[in-house]
Design an enzyme around this catalytic site. Structure first.
Site, mmCIF file in Angstrom:
data_model
loop_
_atom_site.group_PDB
_atom_site.id
_atom_site.type_symbol
_atom_site.label_atom_id
_atom_site.label_comp_id
_atom_site.label_asym_id
_atom_site.label_seq_id
_atom_site.Cartn_x
_atom_site.Cartn_y
_atom_site.Cartn_z
ATOM 1 C CG ASP A 1 52.113 51.436 44.497
ATOM 2 O OD1 ASP A 1 51.572 50.355 44.827
ATOM 3 O OD2 ASP A 1 51.968 52.486 45.151
ATOM 4 C CB VAL A 2 50.871 45.959 43.215
ATOM 5 C CG1 VAL A 2 52.152 45.167 43.046
ATOM 6 C CG2 VAL A 2 50.562 46.201 44.701
ATOM 7 C CG ASN B 1 55.052 39.403 50.317
ATOM 8 O OD1 ASN B 1 54.720 38.932 51.391
ATOM 9 N ND2 ASN B 1 55.834 40.475 50.235
ATOM 10 C CE1 TYR C 1 46.388 43.327 56.524
ATOM 11 C CE2 TYR C 1 45.665 42.187 58.509
ATOM 12 C CZ TYR C 1 46.522 42.291 57.436
ATOM 13 O OH TYR C 1 47.517 41.360 57.262
ATOM 14 C CG PHE D 1 55.929 37.681 55.044
ATOM 15 C CD1 PHE D 1 56.606 37.430 56.219
ATOM 16 C CD2 PHE D 1 54.542 37.793 55.095
ATOM 17 C CE1 PHE D 1 55.931 37.286 57.426
ATOM 18 C CE2 PHE D 1 53.856 37.651 56.290
ATOM 19 C CZ PHE D 1 54.551 37.401 57.454
ATOM 20 C CB THR E 1 61.549 46.519 49.266
ATOM 21 O OG1 THR E 1 60.230 46.802 49.767
ATOM 22 C CG2 THR E 1 61.605 46.824 47.776
ATOM 23 C CB SER F 1 46.376 37.964 57.242
ATOM 24 O OG SER F 1 46.325 38.251 58.628
#
Length: 252
Positions: free
Chosen positions: A60-61, A87, A152, A14, A11, A139
């Site tokens: 929602d994953v 992603n 993160y 990336f 949405t 990342s």
């Protein structure tokens, strides 16, 4: 190519750019995300502009049951999946370990790690049948841990490790697995991480030219265009002004 590409988190950022890149090359896409209105808007845009087939799936994953239910209901051509792009992911908060929110931690773990596991596991029967390609978006935070990055960084390190283990465990099925680790990129990433603080998010990219979502999409696409016997296993991508998670060349 005329393949079918399954993209999570399509949405914005990336994911949206990746969907547009593959569509522009004549591929059919399955786009997923939490925001159904944005998915429908993107579906209409891609269909009309590129004359390809698009299936949008709102879920929602983080939700294991919903993820498997939706994927297991895929029918016909939509089971012929050639490429999965994991992603969907986010950073929530940038706080010292002792001051960080447990809710933020769980959101990152559930999305960045569990989401990758759920979607990949659910799609494996289709991917194995097509000798497909799994692309995991990581990342530079997977490569170097920085202050206030804690969970993160840990979640993206997990994506890095999972990509390596998938490559090994799925080798016997002829699957390709690629981890792509972008550096600073100007998308909604910092705005989400900083809880909607637009001024603070803008400062993250001051003084240098970051990557764009299109830059990352181009690299993702390239990795899928190589000969069948060639697989890029691991790739770190930054702008020229960024060497790694710590070193930037800023003009001010």
């Amino acid at each position: 190519m005329n393949k079918t590409i399954f993209i999570t988190g399509a949405t914005s950022g990336f994911g949206k750019a990746i969907a547009e890149k593959f569509s522009s090359e004549g591929n059919h896409v399955i786009i997923t995300g939490r925001r159904e209105d944005r998915l429908k808007e993107l579906e209409s845009y891609l269909t009309n502009k590129f004359n390809i087939r698009v299936l949008s799936l709102a879920f929602d994953v983080q939700n294991r049951k919903k993820t498997f239910d939706v994927i297991q209901k895929l029918e016909g051509q939509w089971q012929q999946i050639d490429v999965l792009v994991n992603n969907a992911g986010l950073a929530a908060g940038r706080d010292l370990f002792d001051e960080a929110s447990l809710d933020d931690w769980e959101t990152m773990i559930d999305t960045n790690i569990k989401g990758v596991l759920y979607v990949t596991k659910a799609l494996l029967p289709f991917l194995i049948r097509k000798k497909g390609h799994v692309i995991n978006i990581g990342s530079t935070a997977a490569k170097e841990v920085y202050e206030k990055g804690n969970v993160y960084c840990a979640s993206k390190s997990a994506v890095d490790s999972l990509s390596q283990s998938m490559r090994i465990d799925l080798l016997r099925h002829g699957l390709k697995v690629t981890a792509i680790h972008p550096g600073a990129a100007e998308t909604e990433f910092s705005l989400v991480r900083l809880k909607g603080d637009a001024a603070a998010a803008k400062k993250v990219y001051e003084g240098f030219q970051p990557l764009s979502a299109q830059d990352v999409a181009d690299v993702v696409y390239y990795c899928t265009t190589l000969p069948a016997h060639v697989c890029i296993n691991d790739l770190v991508l930054t702008s020229t002004s960024q060497a790694n998670s710590f070193y930037f060349q800023r003009t001010s």
